[in-house]
Design a protein around this motif. Sequence first.
Motif, PDB file in Angstrom:
ATOM      1  N   THR A   1      -7.463  -4.515  -9.198  1.00  9.03           N
ATOM      2  CA  THR A   1      -7.447  -3.442 -10.199  1.00  9.03           C
ATOM      3  C   THR A   1      -8.858  -3.185 -10.731  1.00  9.03           C
ATOM      4  O   THR A   1      -9.275  -2.029 -10.884  1.00  9.03           O
ATOM      5  CB  THR A   1      -6.512  -3.834 -11.358  1.00  9.03           C
ATOM      6  OG1 THR A   1      -5.232  -4.183 -10.842  1.00  9.03           O
ATOM      7  CG2 THR A   1      -6.375  -2.679 -12.343  1.00  9.03           C
TER       8      THR A   1
ATOM      9  N   ASN B   1      -0.278  -7.016  -4.813  1.00 11.33           N
ATOM     10  CA  ASN B   1      -1.178  -5.889  -4.539  1.00 11.33           C
ATOM     11  C   ASN B   1      -0.779  -4.705  -5.425  1.00 11.33           C
ATOM     12  O   ASN B   1       0.337  -4.194  -5.301  1.00 11.33           O
ATOM     13  CB  ASN B   1      -1.079  -5.499  -3.059  1.00 11.33           C
ATOM     14  CG  ASN B   1      -2.134  -4.477  -2.652  1.00 11.33           C
ATOM     15  OD1 ASN B   1      -2.745  -3.827  -3.489  1.00 11.33           O
ATOM     16  ND2 ASN B   1      -2.341  -4.333  -1.361  1.00 11.33           N
TER      17      ASN B   1
ATOM     18  N   LEU C   1       0.819  -1.216   0.000  1.00 10.65           N
ATOM     19  CA  LEU C   1       0.000   0.000   0.000  1.00 10.65           C
ATOM     20  C   LEU C   1       0.854   1.267   0.000  1.00 10.65           C
ATOM     21  O   LEU C   1       0.321   2.360   0.194  1.00 10.65           O
ATOM     22  CB  LEU C   1      -0.918   0.018   1.233  1.00 10.65           C
ATOM     23  CG  LEU C   1      -1.904  -1.145   1.383  1.00 10.65           C
ATOM     24  CD1 LEU C   1      -2.640  -1.033   2.712  1.00 10.65           C
ATOM     25  CD2 LEU C   1      -2.888  -1.166   0.222  1.00 10.65           C
TER      26      LEU C   1
ATOM     27  N   VAL D   1     -10.898  -1.141  -8.249  1.00 12.10           N
ATOM     28  CA  VAL D   1     -10.574   0.291  -8.275  1.00 12.10           C
ATOM     29  C   VAL D   1     -11.253   0.947  -9.487  1.00 12.10           C
ATOM     30  O   VAL D   1     -11.847   2.038  -9.371  1.00 12.10           O
ATOM     31  CB  VAL D   1      -9.057   0.515  -8.301  1.00 12.10           C
ATOM     32  CG1 VAL D   1      -8.743   1.998  -8.507  1.00 12.10           C
ATOM     33  CG2 VAL D   1      -8.408   0.025  -7.004  1.00 12.10           C
TER      34      VAL D   1
ATOM     35  N   ILE E   1      -2.072  -1.680  -5.356  1.00 11.45           N
ATOM     36  CA  ILE E   1      -2.490  -0.384  -4.813  1.00 11.45           C
ATOM     37  C   ILE E   1      -1.321   0.577  -4.669  1.00 11.45           C
ATOM     38  O   ILE E   1      -1.451   1.780  -4.948  1.00 11.45           O
ATOM     39  CB  ILE E   1      -3.211  -0.565  -3.461  1.00 11.45           C
ATOM     40  CG1 ILE E   1      -4.553  -1.280  -3.676  1.00 11.45           C
ATOM     41  CG2 ILE E   1      -3.456   0.793  -2.788  1.00 11.45           C
ATOM     42  CD1 ILE E   1      -5.557  -0.500  -4.502  1.00 11.45           C
TER      43      ILE E   1
ATOM     44  N   ILE F   1      -9.557   4.308  -4.266  1.00 14.57           N
ATOM     45  CA  ILE F   1      -8.681   3.454  -3.458  1.00 14.57           C
ATOM     46  C   ILE F   1      -9.258   3.287  -2.062  1.00 14.57           C
ATOM     47  O   ILE F   1      -9.351   2.177  -1.530  1.00 14.57           O
ATOM     48  CB  ILE F   1      -7.259   4.057  -3.395  1.00 14.57           C
ATOM     49  CG1 ILE F   1      -6.592   4.008  -4.767  1.00 14.57           C
ATOM     50  CG2 ILE F   1      -6.415   3.335  -2.349  1.00 14.57           C
ATOM     51  CD1 ILE F   1      -5.291   4.795  -4.856  1.00 14.57           C
TER      52      ILE F   1
ATOM     53  N   TRP G   1      -1.584   4.085  -6.250  1.00 15.95           N
ATOM     54  CA  TRP G   1      -1.509   5.273  -5.388  1.00 15.95           C
ATOM     55  C   TRP G   1      -0.370   6.192  -5.860  1.00 15.95           C
ATOM     56  O   TRP G   1      -0.491   7.417  -5.819  1.00 15.95           O
ATOM     57  CB  TRP G   1      -1.299   4.847  -3.944  1.00 15.95           C
ATOM     58  CG  TRP G   1      -1.521   5.914  -2.907  1.00 15.95           C
ATOM     59  CD1 TRP G   1      -1.568   7.272  -3.095  1.00 15.95           C
ATOM     60  CD2 TRP G   1      -1.733   5.709  -1.495  1.00 15.95           C
ATOM     61  NE1 TRP G   1      -1.781   7.921  -1.899  1.00 15.95           N
ATOM     62  CE2 TRP G   1      -1.885   6.985  -0.913  1.00 15.95           C
ATOM     63  CE3 TRP G   1      -1.777   4.577  -0.697  1.00 15.95           C
ATOM     64  CZ2 TRP G   1      -2.088   7.139   0.464  1.00 15.95           C
ATOM     65  CZ3 TRP G   1      -1.988   4.724   0.666  1.00 15.95           C
ATOM     66  CH2 TRP G   1      -2.151   6.002   1.240  1.00 15.95           C
TER      67      TRP G   1
ATOM     68  N   LEU H   1     -10.697  -0.317  -0.240  1.00 16.77           N
ATOM     69  CA  LEU H   1     -10.116  -0.831   0.999  1.00 16.77           C
ATOM     70  C   LEU H   1     -11.118  -0.785   2.143  1.00 16.77           C
ATOM     71  O   LEU H   1     -11.148  -1.696   2.989  1.00 16.77           O
ATOM     72  CB  LEU H   1      -8.860  -0.032   1.347  1.00 16.77           C
ATOM     73  CG  LEU H   1      -7.701  -0.182   0.350  1.00 16.77           C
ATOM     74  CD1 LEU H   1      -6.549   0.738   0.723  1.00 16.77           C
ATOM     75  CD2 LEU H   1      -7.222  -1.634   0.286  1.00 16.77           C
TER      76      LEU H   1
END
Length: 360
Positions: A348, A296, A263, A351, A298, A324, A302, A328
């Motif tokens: 993915t 992951n 993350l 999101v 993310i 995002i 991010w 989560l």
Amino acid sequence: MKHFNLAVFPADGIGPEVIAASQQVLRKLEQLHGGVRFACREFDWSSAYYHKTGAMMPADGLQQLEAGGFDALLMGPVGSPAIPDHITLWGLLLTIRQGFDQYVNLRPMRLLTGVATPLRNPGQHPINMVCIRENSEGEYAGVGGRLHQGKAWEVAIQSIVFTRSATERVMRFAFDYAQQHGHRLVTNVTKSNSMQHNMVFWDEVFQQVAAQYPTVATDQQLVDSMTARMVSQPETVDVFVASNLFGDILSDLGAALTGSMGLAPSANLNPERQYPSLFQAIHGSAFSLVGKNVANPIASIWSVQMMLAFLGETQLAAQLMHAIETVLREQCVRTRDLGGTSSTTEMTKAVCQALETAAR
């Protein structure tokens, strides 16, 4: 129509997978917002490139990137178990950071709703920390050498280099960032009790820069006790500014505290925009996960969000951050590092679906 030219480096290990996820999110943003286009040109500079050529990137790589007129660089993780880490790091990432004067490494560490932390009683200890890491010199200046290699009297010297100009500019960035983003405190991370020359200099420059920002609160913490503070009192940590090595270590600790390295995003910034800035997840290449579709994405997504914000696309950046957070928070899709069984593809897609839902 706004056009952004991006240089994309899938790089090593799970890099191609998380970078593909990031590009899928960019294509979804294009689809939902017809006024923006992201032209992505991929470069194969990586450990595989090293095995073919003996170098991580071409000798004229920086010149190629400058000539390409890129607005930003998006990179996957770099590193291979088959190549010593100092070769992969200095051969690509540090070459770009230093060559393009990306002197700020910006690493947010925020515990998002729905993510578990290893800390007890997380509700009592909210985490929303930002590391401003000096990114151009310090412990990673590359000054030093080795003599008499293989002899009993071998000597290895690695010098730490702080210049006033580089130290001042990263500290000014930290204070400006705090003011612009509503942060209340800037902490100076130091080790001046034992490093009586360079870190005492660092502290003096911090005090001089802080005097120019009388409305921003400051404090000072030795790096070893800063690790304890981040664990036992993370709610007291806001923005902190640290040298290259200290910032690198502390931000990895912050990533672990906020739930997962998967993350953790970062931005390598040239704030004056004389050169393109580079955006990259801080997790490693994780060769053990390659091809399993379990990484992951993310952290890389991010990092794209941070890229959009830096490029001035504040609305798109806000929408992507909201997506995002939504994924989560709802906890329906969890990759392995978050305790679930979802795939890279499923995360993915979630999101992208959150972006679609918000746009209706």
